[in-house]
Design a protein around this motif. Structure first.
Motif, PDB file in Angstrom:
ATOM      1  N   GLY A   1       0.808  -1.216   0.000  1.00 52.63           N
ATOM      2  CA  GLY A   1       0.000   0.000   0.000  1.00 52.63           C
ATOM      3  C   GLY A   1       0.836   1.259   0.000  1.00 52.63           C
TER       4      GLY A   1
ATOM      5  N   THR B   1      -5.794   0.893  -2.017  1.00 50.18           N
ATOM      6  CA  THR B   1      -4.822   1.467  -1.080  1.00 50.18           C
ATOM      7  C   THR B   1      -4.569   2.942  -1.381  1.00 50.18           C
ATOM      8  OG1 THR B   1      -2.970   0.663  -2.429  1.00 50.18           O
ATOM      9  CG2 THR B   1      -3.675  -0.733  -0.603  1.00 50.18           C
TER      10      THR B   1
ATOM     11  N   ALA C   1      -5.063  -6.165  -0.253  1.00 50.41           N
ATOM     12  CA  ALA C   1      -5.482  -4.791  -0.558  1.00 50.41           C
ATOM     13  C   ALA C   1      -4.946  -4.429  -1.933  1.00 50.41           C
ATOM     14  CB  ALA C   1      -4.938  -3.835   0.498  1.00 50.41           C
TER      15      ALA C   1
END
Length: 346
Positions: free
Chosen positions: A60, A91, A86
């Protein structure tokens, strides 16, 4: 004379059998990363108070500009690099920082011969402190990693800003389950998995042997032939075509016993607590806990998740129709999971 010879032969055969049985039952020592002849250390690691190391990976946005900081717990047979849970898009949009780590014995994290859910929860707290995640952070666990979320809610709830459980594996022997419900769910598993988790619970010292011997079918998940629903088959086929969610051999490089087998022993053993006795850690609504489950999960019976959600009304329960165990990898689901927790979207 003949009788004495028979006794001698029987004694030799018995000794040989016992020696073979001992070798078969007792797992080999772990092949520690960084030890002589052991796998090399390639990951970034921290050193814990007890001297063990945890390997981790960051995903991220950079931690310094992140709006939300998460610790992610991988599932059975995966590792720290599964933190791509993610997506880059979500992100960036939400400002998410996510750190994932090899749970003890997996990948390049040192084994913990005393591993319990409680000890892993304190590993999480120490990781967060050494990485400077602040006084509070979020946790998210997928599949077997969901059990670590329960442990965090029990043992370090004061450090949590919020929590997400995604298709968490359920321990059939939790005392809060009605016997008939747990029994019915237990028998929904493949017969070989009924045996495998039963051995892990009742005779944990046989778990390694059971999953490495050739006489009886071992755990279907270890054998990579799990019970998948049609939605899971569809999603998994697409993931494999894109080379996503492919179990890596290096996650068990320190030994199957310290990774997969110990996961089973801890996950289906006697827990230090019952999740159904947990109190709401967010009495002032300063955070929330969300549990996501597909109604066609072939690996973890949905009936048990419904019961847990009914016992814990403070948990936000999301049952996804026409979804299986790989529900977070359906189009848009990972975005939905994060936005529901962080933005209150439904």
């Amino acid at each position: 004379m003949l009788s004495s010879l028979h006794r001698l032969i029987f004694g030799v055969v018995l000794i040989g059998f016992l020696a073979w049985a001992f070798q078969a039952i007792v797992p080999p020592p772990p092949n520690i990363c960084g030890a002589p002849n052991g796998p090399p250390i390639t990951a970034t690691r921290i050193k814990l108070r007890d001297g063990r190391h945890l390997a981790y990976a960051e995903h991220g946005v950079p931690k310094e500009r992140a709006k939300y900081k998460f610790v992610f717990f991988h599932g059975f047979g995966y590792g720290r690099n599964d933190g791509s849970f993610a997506t880059p898009e979500i992100t960036e949009e939400l400002g998410l920082y996510l750190v994932s780590f090899d749970r003890p014995g997996y990948g390049e994290s040192d084994p913990d011969p005393k591993r319990t859910l409680k000890s892993t929860a304190f590993d999480v707290e120490e990781l967060a402190d050494q990485l400077g995640l602040g006084s509070k952070f979020y946790v998210i666990g997928n599949s077997m990693g969901g059990q670590v979320v329960w442990a965090c809610l029990k043992f370090i709830s004061h450090r949590l800003a919020g929590a997400i459980l995604v298709a968490p594996v359920v321990n059939y022997w939790l005392p809060g389950f009605p016997n008939n419900l747990a029994k019915e769910a237990y028998y929904e598993q493949l017969p070989q998995d009924q045996w495998a988790v039963g051995v892990a619970h009742y005779t944990p010292w046989l778990t390694y042997w059971w999953n490495t011997q050739k006489w009886f079918p071992a755990s279907s998940v270890i054998a990579q032939k799990p019970k998948l629903s049609p939605p899971d088959v569809k999603i998994l086929t697409a993931l494999l075509a894109r080379h996503e969610r492919t179990p890596k051999k290096d996650v068990t490089q320190q030994g199957v016993y310290e990774s997969l087998v110990r996961d089973m022993m801890v996950g289906f053993g006697s827990w230090e607590f019952d999740p159904m006795d947990l109190a709401n850690p967010f009495l002032e609504n300063e955070g929330s806990v969300h549990l996501w489950h597909g109604n066609e999960d072939g690996l973890v019976p949905v009936t048990l998740q419904r019961y847990i959600a009914g016992r814990l009304p403070w948990i936000h329960y999301h049952e996804v129709p026409d979804a299986g165990h790989f529900l977070p990898y359906a189009d848009g689901m990972r975005e939905t999971i994060f936005k529901t927790l962080l933005l209150g979207e439904k």
